[in-house]
Design a protein around this motif. Structure first.
Motif, short mmCIF file in Angstrom:
data_model
loop_
_atom_site.label_atom_id
_atom_site.label_comp_id
_atom_site.label_asym_id
_atom_site.label_seq_id
_atom_site.Cartn_x
_atom_site.Cartn_y
_atom_site.Cartn_z
N UNK A 56 40.41 30.65 91.87
CA UNK A 56 40.77 30.27 90.49
C UNK A 56 40.09 31.19 89.49
N UNK A 57 38.84 31.53 89.73
CA UNK A 57 38.12 32.42 88.81
C UNK A 57 38.73 33.83 88.85
N UNK A 58 39.14 34.27 90.03
CA UNK A 58 39.77 35.60 90.13
C UNK A 58 41.07 35.63 89.32
N UNK A 59 41.84 34.57 89.40
CA UNK A 59 43.08 34.50 88.63
C UNK A 59 42.77 34.48 87.13
N UNK A 60 41.75 33.72 86.76
CA UNK A 60 41.34 33.66 85.36
C UNK A 60 40.95 35.05 84.84
N UNK A 61 40.16 35.77 85.61
CA UNK A 61 39.73 37.09 85.18
C UNK A 61 40.91 38.05 85.03
N UNK A 62 41.88 37.94 85.93
CA UNK A 62 43.04 38.83 85.89
C UNK A 62 44.03 38.47 84.80
N UNK A 63 44.23 37.16 84.59
CA UNK A 63 45.28 36.71 83.67
C UNK A 63 44.77 36.45 82.25
N UNK A 64 43.50 36.06 82.13
CA UNK A 64 42.93 35.73 80.82
C UNK A 64 41.57 36.39 80.69
N UNK A 65 41.51 37.72 80.64
CA UNK A 65 40.21 38.40 80.66
C UNK A 65 39.30 38.04 79.49
N UNK A 66 39.85 37.85 78.30
CA UNK A 66 39.01 37.49 77.15
C UNK A 66 38.41 36.10 77.34
N UNK A 67 39.21 35.17 77.83
CA UNK A 67 38.70 33.82 78.10
C UNK A 67 37.66 33.86 79.20
N UNK A 68 37.92 34.63 80.23
CA UNK A 68 36.95 34.76 81.33
C UNK A 68 35.60 35.24 80.80
N UNK A 113 50.92 23.85 70.57
CA UNK A 113 51.17 22.57 69.91
C UNK A 113 50.05 22.19 68.96
N UNK A 114 48.87 22.78 69.16
CA UNK A 114 47.70 22.47 68.36
C UNK A 114 47.31 23.72 67.57
N UNK A 115 48.24 24.19 66.75
CA UNK A 115 48.07 25.50 66.10
C UNK A 115 46.94 25.52 65.10
N UNK A 116 46.54 24.37 64.57
CA UNK A 116 45.47 24.32 63.58
C UNK A 116 44.14 23.86 64.17
N UNK A 117 44.01 23.99 65.48
CA UNK A 117 42.82 23.48 66.15
C UNK A 117 41.54 24.09 65.60
N UNK A 118 40.54 23.24 65.43
CA UNK A 118 39.20 23.69 65.05
C UNK A 118 38.34 23.90 66.30
N UNK A 119 38.95 23.74 67.47
CA UNK A 119 38.20 23.80 68.72
C UNK A 119 38.86 24.80 69.67
N UNK A 120 38.83 26.08 69.34
CA UNK A 120 39.56 27.06 70.15
C UNK A 120 38.98 27.27 71.54
N UNK A 121 37.76 26.74 71.78
CA UNK A 121 37.13 26.99 73.07
C UNK A 121 37.58 25.99 74.13
N UNK A 122 38.33 24.96 73.78
CA UNK A 122 38.72 23.93 74.73
C UNK A 122 39.74 24.45 75.74
#
Length: 306
Positions: A56-68, A113-122
């Motif tokens: 799962x972490x490998x996929x995260x790093x490959x698909x969402x590098x900034x989030x990783x 769906x939550x375009x105005x979110x104040x919690x972008x890290x969730x």
């Protein structure tokens, strides 16, 4: 006047309550213990034994590098690194009947769906099985708390719980049979109630009657009958088309002592005579009977006779 039978229909929902955590700094139990629960749930998925992997972490790093990168040194990344991934039968991504397995490509999908979110890290950790992008189990890496949510609106502060509690609740549902594989639809499914719900309701009923009796003047041995008859007999309930949970409860819950006529202000209970009068006196054109006649549904959906 509200009858007990109406309230009983909602007991499985009430008894499914689990504690919430209002202190947002409360920490999860270890990432390892949460991963152990996750992996136990993977092993409960019916069918041929799944081939698991830790990618799962490998996929995260490959698909969402900034989030990783942003999740470095977090319990979430530790949890994901210890959690099993798998390919379900026919690539079925179900994790339980209600949610899908973690998918890094969907971790931020809720933002659509939550375009105005104040919690972008969730993180959308376990997507809802029916609406996989805008709802499911949302996880906050900053507090290590999670909640079930759909967007909009954003969950309130008192709706968050440790992820371990959520995972344990799902595991308990497999143990009680609430989660199961439905052979008819060939899919994971949820039973609306199980035997444990009835047992919990019966225990709560006995505790309620005991508490009421303790607050009333004693009448001696009249309150001490150990084997009182149930509120209603099964054959009485069959003719009324009661919800099966209500039938199971009312046919096993003991009648309270005669002096207990009310269990709360404005709430009484059935007696065999009042139930008989209600069933025999119900008009064929009553709203309940008309409702039943207009719809085609299982007995689980039949409204309770008040």
């Amino acid at each position: 006047m509200l009858n007990l039978s109406a309230a009983i229909s909602f007991l499985p929902l009430i008894l499914d309550w689990r504690p919430i955590v209002s202190n947002m700094t409360t920490q999860l139990s270890s990432a390892q213990s949460c991963a152990d629960l996750h992996n136990s749930l993977v092993r409960r998925i019916p069918g041929p034994e799944l081939t698991t992997r830790r990618d799962i972490v490998d996929i995260l790093e490959a698909q969402q590098p900034a989030l990783y990168t942003s999740l470095q040194n977090t319990q979430l990344l530790d949890f994901l690194s210890l959690s099993d991934n798998y390919d379900g039968a026919n690539n079925d991504p179900h994790f339980t009947p209600q949610v899908l397995k973690p998918d890094p490509t969907r971790f931020l999908a809720y933002r659509e769906y939550d375009v105005d979110s104040k919690y972008p890290e969730h993180i959308l950790l376990y997507p809802d099985a029916e609406s996989s992008n805008n709802g499911g189990i949302i996880y906050n890496p900053a507090t290590n708390l999670a909640t079930w949510a759909f967007f909009p609106p954003w969950p309130t502060a008192d709706e968050w719980s440790p992820l371990s509690e959520i995972l344990q609740t799902w595991l308990d549902k497999w143990e009680t049979g609430e989660f199961h594989f439905d052979d008819e639809i060939q899919s994971l499914a949820v039973r609306s109630w199980v035997e444990k719900d009835v047992e919990d309701a019966l225990n709560a009923w006995k505790a309620l009657i005991t508490a009421i009796a303790a607050r009333l003047p004693s009448t001696g041995n009249a309150d001490a009958e150990p084997d009182r008859e149930p509120i209603l007999q099964p054959q009485q309930l069959e003719r009324a088309h009661f919800h099966p949970f209500a039938t199971a409860f009312l046919s096993r819950a003991p009648l309270p002592p005669p002096r207990i006529l009310w269990i709360a202000p404005g709430i009484t209970i059935w007696t065999p005579s009042s139930f008989l009068r209600s069933v025999e006196g119900e008009s064929p054109t009553s709203s309940r009977r008309q409702y039943i006649a207009r719809r085609r549904f299982s007995v689980e959906e039949i409204p309770v006779l008040l």
